[in-house]
Enzyme design. Structure first.
Site, PDB file in Angstrom:
ATOM      1  N   SER A   1      -9.595   1.756   2.996  1.00  0.00           N
ATOM      2  CA  SER A   1      -8.767   2.530   2.524  1.00  0.00           C
ATOM      3  C   SER A   1      -7.667   1.500   1.694  1.00  0.00           C
ATOM      4  CB  SER A   1      -7.930   3.565   3.023  1.00  0.00           C
ATOM      5  OG  SER A   1      -6.990   2.877   3.871  1.00  0.00           O
TER       6      SER A   1
ATOM      7  N   SER B   1      -9.849  -0.417   7.284  1.00  0.00           N
ATOM      8  CA  SER B   1      -9.352  -0.238   5.749  1.00  0.00           C
ATOM      9  C   SER B   1      -8.601  -1.607   5.226  1.00  0.00           C
ATOM     10  CB  SER B   1      -8.360   0.940   5.997  1.00  0.00           C
ATOM     11  OG  SER B   1      -8.807   2.253   6.087  1.00  0.00           O
TER      12      SER B   1
ATOM     13  N   LYS C   1       0.864  -1.253   0.046  1.00  0.00           N
ATOM     14  CA  LYS C   1       0.057  -0.023  -0.017  1.00  0.00           C
ATOM     15  C   LYS C   1       0.877   1.203   0.025  1.00  0.00           C
ATOM     16  CE  LYS C   1      -3.803   1.855   2.737  1.00  0.00           C
ATOM     17  NZ  LYS C   1      -4.575   1.628   3.803  1.00  0.00           N
TER      18      LYS C   1
END
Length: 390
Positions: free
Chosen positions: A109, A133, A37
């Protein structure tokens, strides 16, 4: 921008080098690939947090370095909801789309992380979870996810651009729990083995009116599965915690992005900028009241775990919504999408307990298995036992 232009219709990838960062040849994770990420610092790779605003440099991630040393190879960086402040995958680079349902959100997210796993582009993905997330995109993309106990030594958050340091967790997503358990076991040096469900006391948290009928049915189906494996299941209640969660996260996020906010009109998306300014405007009394409520919720969760060893709950209130959808029709009435989702996931990141996001039999919804703080290996073992019984 990717260093190597490859097909990416979902806009999952923030950066793909010409060749992966290779892992150690003889490590226990040799042969596995992972995505990162774009909050994690990786030497030589850009870090933009899927925003066009300037962000602080968190330095290199020891977790990425450790995974490389254990043999896994890093394929590149994935997009996220802008600066991790959101649940859909919307960002300043067009946003990420669902891997299988065009026009629908993948969740956030850690949106690109989930998509990269669901499309079998990597074996596992590194994500972060501040309010759901990892778990939300895992559920909406049909994969598994793991949020460890807060500050677990195997999953350090150093070298990660924070959103809310007191709520942030690092963790993996994968297509099955077995891969997650393999990665966790390599990091800890202790293999994770399937654990029996016989005699386990399970608290079923399924608040009335909070989920659609198909999510309710999927959650009951998993409850029936663990009962068939010998667990006892008892309904439990727990309150909505967003009155403590939102001020905590927004206040801490505003502090992280103080330098960008000082520019006056930084190029965040409008929702992100408004949320950060809301956090910056909180008074000391408001922040203190949120922490008092947080302590009360922690005591309430501790009391719940005195009755149940594990909690079972829905991860998301509905199947993946449409891109741009802002409200959700639920049996209890219409609710803003962000609130409808976060009230299911935020308690467990706010309070720092481990959670496995399990893909339920119904496509693109999922359940959470929630354990006591520090019981990560046992929780993963139970998830392995459930997976092995399928």
């Amino acid at each position: 921008m990717s260093a190597l232009p490859l097909p990416d219709p979902q806009r999952a990838w923030a950066y793909r080098p010409a060749s992966p960062l290779p892992g150690a040849a003889q490590g226990p994770l040799a042969g596995l690939t992972f995505s990162v990420k774009d909050l994690f610092g990786v030497p030589g790779w850009p870090l933009q947090a899927s925003t066009r605003a300037p962000v602080p440099d968190p330095g290199p991630s020891p977790l990425v370095a450790r995974l490389l040393a254990l043999g896994a190879s890093a394929a590149g960086k994935t997009h996220l909801h802008e600066i991790a402040l959101g649940i859909t995958g919307h960002n300043g680079h067009g946003g990420t789309e669902h891997p299988f349902w065009p026009g629908h959100v993948p969740g956030g997210s850690s949106s690109g992380a989930a998509v990269s796993v669901a499309l079998e582009q990597v074996d596992f993905a590194l994500g972060t979870d501040t309010g759901g997330s990892i778990r939300i995109p895992a559920a909406w993309c049909g994969v598994a996810g793991f949020k460890p106990t807060k500050d677990h030594p195997a999953w350090p958050t150093q070298g990660i651009l924070p959103l809310s340091p007191s709520c942030d967790h690092a963790g993996p997503l994968a297509r099955d729990v077995q891969t997650i358990a393999r990665v966790h076991g390599a990091l800890t040096g202790q293999p994770v083995h399937p654990a029996p469900w016989a005699g386990v006391r399970v608290g079923l948290w399924l608040p009335s009116g909070w989920v659609t009928p198909e999510v309710e049915a999927a959650t009951h189906a998993v409850a029936a599965q663990v009962q068939a494996l010998g667990a006892t299941v008892e309904p439990v209640t727990f309150p909505e915690v967003l009155d403590a969660y939102s001020p905590t996260v927004l206040g801490e996020a505003a502090a992280v992005h103080r330098a960008a906010l000082a520019q006056g009109d930084p190029p965040f998306l409008p929702f992100t900028l408004a949320a950060l300014r809301q956090g910056a405007a909180l008074t000391e009394a408001e922040r203190g009241a949120a922490q008092a409520r947080r302590a009360a919720y922690r005591a309430e969760l501790d009391a719940l775990f005195a009755r149940a060893q594990v909690l079972l709950a829905p991860t998301v209130p509905c199947p993946p919504p449409l891109i741009g959808q802002e409200e959700l029709a639920l049996p209890g009435g219409p609710v803003p999408l962000r609130r409808a989702v976060l009230r299911l996931t935020a308690p467990f990141s706010l309070l720092g307990v481990p959670v496995v996001a399990w893909p339920s039999p119904t496509p693109f919804v999922g359940v959470q298995l929630v354990g006591r703080a520090g019981q990560d290996d046992h929780l993963l073992g139970l998830a392995l036992g459930l997976e092995g019984a399928q």
